[in-house]
Design an enzyme around this catalytic site. Structure first.
Site, PDB file in Angstrom:
ATOM      1  N   CYS A  85      -1.085   8.206   7.497  1.00 18.85           N
ATOM      2  CA  CYS A  85      -2.461   7.933   6.992  1.00 18.85           C
ATOM      3  C   CYS A  85      -3.367   7.693   8.232  1.00 18.85           C
ATOM      4  O   CYS A  85      -2.815   7.059   9.223  1.00 18.85           O
ATOM      5  CB  CYS A  85      -2.381   6.848   6.048  1.00 18.85           C
ATOM      6  SG  CYS A  85      -1.524   7.138   4.515  1.00 18.85           S
ATOM      7  N   CYS A 110      -3.702   3.942   9.591  1.00 18.92           N
ATOM      8  CA  CYS A 110      -2.199   3.220  10.023  1.00 18.92           C
ATOM      9  C   CYS A 110      -1.730   4.242  11.146  1.00 18.92           C
ATOM     10  O   CYS A 110      -0.597   3.879  11.437  1.00 18.92           O
ATOM     11  CB  CYS A 110      -1.260   3.111   8.954  1.00 18.92           C
ATOM     12  SG  CYS A 110      -1.866   2.098   7.537  1.00 18.92           S
ATOM     13  N   CYS A 170       0.958  -1.196   0.053  1.00 17.54           N
ATOM     14  CA  CYS A 170      -0.035  -0.150  -0.039  1.00 17.54           C
ATOM     15  C   CYS A 170       0.946   1.161  -0.052  1.00 17.54           C
ATOM     16  O   CYS A 170       0.826   2.187  -0.673  1.00 17.54           O
ATOM     17  CB  CYS A 170      -0.925   0.041   1.354  1.00 17.54           C
ATOM     18  SG  CYS A 170      -2.126   1.110   1.286  1.00 17.54           S
ATOM     19  N   CYS A 171       1.859   1.409   0.970  1.00 21.61           N
ATOM     20  CA  CYS A 171       2.811   2.389   0.898  1.00 21.61           C
ATOM     21  C   CYS A 171       3.607   2.614  -0.602  1.00 21.61           C
ATOM     22  O   CYS A 171       3.654   3.798  -1.014  1.00 21.61           O
ATOM     23  CB  CYS A 171       3.616   2.236   1.944  1.00 21.61           C
ATOM     24  SG  CYS A 171       3.343   2.617   3.682  1.00 21.61           S
ATOM     25  N   CYS A 220       7.896   4.188   5.847  1.00 22.20           N
ATOM     26  CA  CYS A 220       6.639   4.169   4.720  1.00 22.20           C
ATOM     27  C   CYS A 220       7.093   3.411   3.517  1.00 22.20           C
ATOM     28  O   CYS A 220       6.326   3.097   2.675  1.00 22.20           O
ATOM     29  CB  CYS A 220       6.232   5.494   4.456  1.00 22.20           C
ATOM     30  SG  CYS A 220       7.224   6.428   3.591  1.00 22.20           S
TER      31      CYS A 220
HETATM   32  S1  SF4 Z   1       0.551   4.431   5.812  1.00 23.24           S
HETATM   33 FE1  SF4 Z   1      -1.210   2.830   5.539  1.00 23.24          FE
HETATM   34  S2  SF4 Z   1      -2.602   3.628   4.488  1.00 23.24           S
HETATM   35 FE2  SF4 Z   1      -0.995   5.045   4.113  1.00 23.24          FE
HETATM   36  S3  SF4 Z   1      -0.125   4.230   2.258  1.00 23.24           S
HETATM   37 FE3  SF4 Z   1       1.000   3.107   3.838  1.00 23.24          FE
HETATM   38  S4  SF4 Z   1      -0.087   1.394   4.415  1.00 23.24           S
HETATM   39 FE4  SF4 Z   1      -1.385   2.842   3.069  1.00 23.24          FE
END
Ligand code: SF4
Length: 396
Positions: A211, A214, A129-130, A237
């Protein structure tokens, strides 16, 4: 921008290391303001941009920049999963500091639709996701710059304990860290003395803000970053460096797939039966004679009657680039399906980790693909168990 821009493309690693060492030596005894001001003009530093999360302490560096050169490009990564307070704070700060070139960066729509169509990827694979929402968009936005300015500081953790003003960021860019030597009290004092507005979530127990899904509040006495990816073995991240290179995990949806190895002229005829891939390698289908529920890649997972579903659900992957099956698997697991989940069709070895993290138990491939991508290419595909979805479900 420096008056006489140099061309650093093709610079050898040793030359870059020497340039960084020279910059650190020249600015060793300078303060943050002087480092920032001179780096922006120094041809050895090249064309710079400032990357800001508009988080808890970001206002310090942004304020310094606004005093020196308001037209410096500022990159703000909007993951589209940020707190609304961060978005409002970003607007407020940009206006108040009169920053003239704030560029909002987001993930590509097509990549989002493919890899995280329902916005739940962070629940299963925070690295991916990051990667999707931060690292890839940032790398794209950094094209055209020779380096970027960060607000990182030595006190922020052991991985930053030896941070210098200038450091490498892969073969073609550098990072500039003007606040590297600042202590927490320096940050607080600067904000107080300049009456800078705080991020509204700081007062609500968020000393480090990322985010929304998280980030959690931090209790008194906890590490300020304890609320980031709480409970996970993760504290950065993905916008980070290993051995001098920006590390981005392989993206099975977009990274090129190597050309299949042609069969040797005298290779044996492939076995016509499909091959089942599990963590232990290739196997024949042990479910061939039993009932299976086959789902297409356009199936609405909410409409699947799990009460009457057999012990194996098989989800079709019509092409390598169609990731909808991963999302369907996640949704079925979220709805509580405990039986076996199998990905069938155009799934390649690079996607095995993604399949496992999405809740699949196994992958069914054609004998032809099994010949072109033999067992060794499928085994040991990363350490997906670290984020094993079903283990986490079992642990509640
Ligand atoms: S901090 Fe969490 S929601 Fe944001 S990009 Fe990374 S995994 Fe995705």
């Amino acid at each position: 921008m420096p008056e006489a821009a140099l061309d650093f493309s093709g610079e050898a690693p040793a030359a870059q290391a020497a340039r960084i060492a020279d910059l650190n030596a020249r600015y060793e005894h300078h303060g943050a303001t002087a480092v920032l001001e001179r780096a922006l003009k120094d041809p050895q530093a090249g064309r710079l941009t400032l990357v800001s999360s508009f988080g808890a302490e970001s206002v310090v560096l942004l304020h310094l920049l606004s005093m020196i050169d308001r037209s410096t490009p500022v990159l703000f990564i909007d993951t589209m999963l940020l707190f609304p307070e961060t978005l409002a704070y970003q607007q407020e700060l940009a206006e108040r500091l009169n920053l003239r070139d704030v560029r909002v960066i987001r993930a590509d729509d097509i990549a989002l639709a493919r890899q995280d169509p329902d916005g739940t990827l962070h629940q299963f694979d925070t690295d991916a996701c990051c990667d999707l929402r931060k690292t890839v968009p940032l790398q794209r936005a950094l094209a055209g710059f020779d380096g970027w300015i960060t607000g990182r500081k030595r006190f922020q953790g052991s991985t930053r304990a030896t941070l210098e003003f200038f450091e490498t960021d892969g073969p073609t860019r550098i990072k500039v860290n003007p606040l590297a030597h600042w202590a927490p009290e320096d940050v607080r004092a600067y904000m107080d003395e300049n009456r800078l507005p705080r991020h509204p979530l700081v007062a609500r127990g968020y000393p480090s803000i990322g985010c929304a899904p998280c980030t959690s509040p931090v209790a008194a006495g906890e590490d300020p970053r304890a609320g980031r990816w709480r409970g996970q073995d993760k504290n950065e991240c993905g916008i980070h460096i290993v051995d001098g290179k920006v590390v981005r995990r392989s993206d099975p949806m977009t990274d090129p797939v190597s050309e299949p190895t042609p069969l040797a002229a005298n290779a044996p005829e492939p076995v016509p039966e499909p091959v089942i891939v599990t963590d232990t390698g290739f196997a024949s289908d042990d479910w061939a004679a039993k009932a299976v529920l086959d789902l297409g890649s356009d199936t609405d997972p909410a409409a699947v009657d799990l009460g009457s579903a057999p012990g194996l659900i098989r989800i079709e992957f019509p092409s390598f680039s169609d990731g909808r099956g991963f999302s369907i698997a996640r949704q079925l697991r979220l709805r509580g399906y405990q039986g076996r989940l199998r990905a069938k069709g155009h799934v390649i070895a690079d996607q095995y980790t993604m399949a496992r993290r999405s809740g699949f138990d196994e992958v069914e491939i054609s004998a032809d693909l099994a010949t072109r991508q033999p067992e060794a290419q499928w085994r040991f595909r990363a350490n997906w168990q670290v984020h094993d979805y079903q283990s986490r479900l079992r642990q509640g």
